[in-house]
Motif scaffolding. Structure first.
Motif, PDB file in Angstrom:
ATOM      1  N   GLN A  68       0.759  -1.363   0.078  1.00  0.00           N
ATOM      2  CA  GLN A  68      -0.128  -0.031  -0.077  1.00  0.00           C
ATOM      3  C   GLN A  68       0.917   1.243  -0.118  1.00  0.00           C
ATOM      4  N   CYS A  69       0.506   2.120  -0.756  1.00  0.00           N
ATOM      5  CA  CYS A  69       1.325   3.397  -0.730  1.00  0.00           C
ATOM      6  C   CYS A  69      -0.115   4.615  -0.700  1.00  0.00           C
ATOM      7  N   GLY A  70       0.097   5.088   0.641  1.00  0.00           N
ATOM      8  CA  GLY A  70      -1.057   6.031   0.863  1.00  0.00           C
ATOM      9  C   GLY A  70      -2.517   5.097   1.093  1.00  0.00           C
ATOM     10  N   PRO A  71      -3.387   5.738   1.076  1.00  0.00           N
ATOM     11  CA  PRO A  71      -4.835   5.218   1.290  1.00  0.00           C
ATOM     12  C   PRO A  71      -5.403   4.611   0.111  1.00  0.00           C
ATOM     13  N   ASN A  72      -5.066   5.096  -1.338  1.00  0.00           N
ATOM     14  CA  ASN A  72      -5.700   4.563  -2.217  1.00  0.00           C
ATOM     15  C   ASN A  72      -4.881   4.240  -3.329  1.00  0.00           C
ATOM     16  N   CYS A  73      -3.675   3.607  -3.179  1.00  0.00           N
ATOM     17  CA  CYS A  73      -2.754   3.354  -4.131  1.00  0.00           C
ATOM     18  C   CYS A  73      -1.870   2.046  -3.751  1.00  0.00           C
ATOM     19  N   THR A  74      -1.615   1.188  -4.665  1.00  0.00           N
ATOM     20  CA  THR A  74      -0.511   0.051  -4.581  1.00  0.00           C
ATOM     21  C   THR A  74       0.675   0.624  -5.093  1.00  0.00           C
ATOM     22  N   LEU A  79      10.137  -2.736  -7.802  1.00  0.00           N
ATOM     23  CA  LEU A  79      10.438  -2.056  -8.875  1.00  0.00           C
ATOM     24  C   LEU A  79      10.295  -0.389  -8.673  1.00  0.00           C
ATOM     25  N   GLU A  80       9.530  -0.260  -7.425  1.00  0.00           N
ATOM     26  CA  GLU A  80       8.856   1.101  -7.413  1.00  0.00           C
ATOM     27  C   GLU A  80       9.287   1.590  -6.010  1.00  0.00           C
ATOM     28  N   LEU A  81       9.313   2.923  -5.717  1.00  0.00           N
ATOM     29  CA  LEU A  81       9.215   3.417  -4.431  1.00  0.00           C
ATOM     30  C   LEU A  81       7.863   4.398  -3.933  1.00  0.00           C
ATOM     31  N   CYS A  82       7.432   4.479  -2.772  1.00  0.00           N
ATOM     32  CA  CYS A  82       6.137   4.951  -2.688  1.00  0.00           C
ATOM     33  C   CYS A  82       6.631   6.396  -1.733  1.00  0.00           C
ATOM     34  N   CYS A  83       6.679   7.537  -2.271  1.00  0.00           N
ATOM     35  CA  CYS A  83       7.136   8.615  -1.779  1.00  0.00           C
ATOM     36  C   CYS A  83       6.043   9.570  -1.231  1.00  0.00           C
ATOM     37  N   PRO A  84       6.083  10.136  -0.080  1.00  0.00           N
ATOM     38  CA  PRO A  84       5.022  10.991   0.313  1.00  0.00           C
ATOM     39  C   PRO A  84       5.769  12.417   0.098  1.00  0.00           C
ATOM     40  N   GLU A  85       4.784  13.271  -0.501  1.00  0.00           N
ATOM     41  CA  GLU A  85       4.965  14.594  -0.735  1.00  0.00           C
ATOM     42  C   GLU A  85       4.735  15.285   0.561  1.00  0.00           C
ATOM     43  N   SER A  86       5.699  16.220   0.800  1.00  0.00           N
ATOM     44  CA  SER A  86       5.717  16.765   2.107  1.00  0.00           C
ATOM     45  C   SER A  86       4.846  18.211   1.863  1.00  0.00           C
ATOM     46  N   PHE A  87       4.991  18.818   0.708  1.00  0.00           N
ATOM     47  CA  PHE A  87       4.154  20.166   0.491  1.00  0.00           C
ATOM     48  C   PHE A  87       3.027  20.049   0.297  1.00  0.00           C
ATOM     49  N   GLY A  88       2.019  20.847   0.695  1.00  0.00           N
ATOM     50  CA  GLY A  88       0.675  20.910   0.733  1.00  0.00           C
ATOM     51  C   GLY A  88      -0.098  19.940   1.362  1.00  0.00           C
ATOM     52  N   PRO A  89      -1.354  19.389   0.826  1.00  0.00           N
ATOM     53  CA  PRO A  89      -1.795  18.410   1.372  1.00  0.00           C
ATOM     54  C   PRO A  89      -1.363  17.142   1.105  1.00  0.00           C
ATOM     55  N   PHE A  92       0.501  10.932  -2.168  1.00  0.00           N
ATOM     56  CA  PHE A  92       1.645  10.246  -2.219  1.00  0.00           C
ATOM     57  C   PHE A  92       1.984   9.954  -3.793  1.00  0.00           C
ATOM     58  N   VAL A  93       3.163   9.892  -4.043  1.00  0.00           N
ATOM     59  CA  VAL A  93       3.740   9.671  -5.549  1.00  0.00           C
ATOM     60  C   VAL A  93       4.333   8.469  -5.522  1.00  0.00           C
ATOM     61  N   VAL A  94       4.179   7.588  -6.801  1.00  0.00           N
ATOM     62  CA  VAL A  94       4.842   6.354  -6.831  1.00  0.00           C
ATOM     63  C   VAL A  94       6.132   6.643  -7.857  1.00  0.00           C
ATOM     64  N   LYS A  95       7.267   6.393  -7.513  1.00  0.00           N
ATOM     65  CA  LYS A  95       8.350   6.765  -8.426  1.00  0.00           C
ATOM     66  C   LYS A  95       9.192   5.367  -8.686  1.00  0.00           C
ATOM     67  N   LEU A  96       9.618   5.249 -10.066  1.00  0.00           N
ATOM     68  CA  LEU A  96      10.543   4.159 -10.552  1.00  0.00           C
ATOM     69  C   LEU A  96      11.818   3.965  -9.541  1.00  0.00           C
ATOM     70  N   SER A 111       6.373   7.802 -11.532  1.00  0.00           N
ATOM     71  CA  SER A 111       5.890   6.557 -12.418  1.00  0.00           C
ATOM     72  C   SER A 111       3.999   7.116 -12.391  1.00  0.00           C
ATOM     73  N   ARG A 112       3.629   7.357 -11.427  1.00  0.00           N
ATOM     74  CA  ARG A 112       2.291   7.852 -11.352  1.00  0.00           C
ATOM     75  C   ARG A 112       2.216   8.797  -9.945  1.00  0.00           C
ATOM     76  N   ILE A 113       1.144   9.389  -9.815  1.00  0.00           N
ATOM     77  CA  ILE A 113       0.405  10.258  -8.622  1.00  0.00           C
ATOM     78  C   ILE A 113      -0.580   9.346  -8.124  1.00  0.00           C
ATOM     79  N   CYS A 114      -0.643   9.105  -6.758  1.00  0.00           N
ATOM     80  CA  CYS A 114      -1.743   8.300  -6.110  1.00  0.00           C
ATOM     81  C   CYS A 114      -2.889   9.165  -6.125  1.00  0.00           C
ATOM     82  N   PRO A 115      -4.212   8.757  -6.279  1.00  0.00           N
ATOM     83  CA  PRO A 115      -5.410   9.492  -6.136  1.00  0.00           C
ATOM     84  C   PRO A 115      -5.590   9.936  -4.588  1.00  0.00           C
ATOM     85  N   SER A 116      -6.104  10.946  -4.363  1.00  0.00           N
ATOM     86  CA  SER A 116      -6.186  11.295  -2.800  1.00  0.00           C
ATOM     87  C   SER A 116      -7.646  10.599  -2.218  1.00  0.00           C
TER      88      SER A 116
END
Length: 116
Positions: A68-74, A79-89, A92-96, A111-116
């Motif tokens: 799980q990467c954040g509440p709505n993303c896997t 192959l990937e990293l789960c990266c929390p973005e610290s600015f704003g609300p 989570f962003v998934v990066k390669l 790679s993609r931005i997780c839906p909020s």
């Protein structure tokens, strides 16, 4: 009379000729078994098969494992990293992961931005 060196040289030349045309070594399967001269990949103090597993945070995982990467993303930790973005609300962003480097969130491609 033929010199003795010439008589002994003919069988040697014939043997070398036949050995060069032999496929005994060339037909050996390249991918079968372990290559003992290659260093085995390690994860901490354990050896693993990189065709079936990966090493993530000193833990051996199957290549198809998701987390799980954040509440709505896997994401695939192999192959990937789960990266929390610290600015704003909080989002989570998934990066390669970049092969051959120690991948980190700030320098890895998105790679993609997780839906909020």
């Amino acid at each position: 009379m033929i010199p003795r060196r010439c008589i002994l040289g003919v069988p040697v030349c014939v043997t070398i000729f036949f050995l060069q045309g032999s496929k005994a070594v060339a037909d050996a399967p390249m991918g079968s078994g372990l290559w003992l001269c290659q260093p085995a990949p390690r994860c901490g103090d354990q050896v693993y098969d990189p065709l079936q597993h990966c090493c993530s945070d000193d833990t051996i995982l199957p290549l198809n494992r998701t987390r799980q990467c954040g509440p709505n993303c896997t994401f695939w930790p192999c192959l990937e990293l789960c990266c929390p973005e610290s600015f704003g609300p909080k989002r989570f962003v998934v990066k390669l992961k970049v092969l051959g480097t120690q991948s980190q969130c700030p320098s890895s491609p998105i790679s993609r931005i997780c839906p909020s």
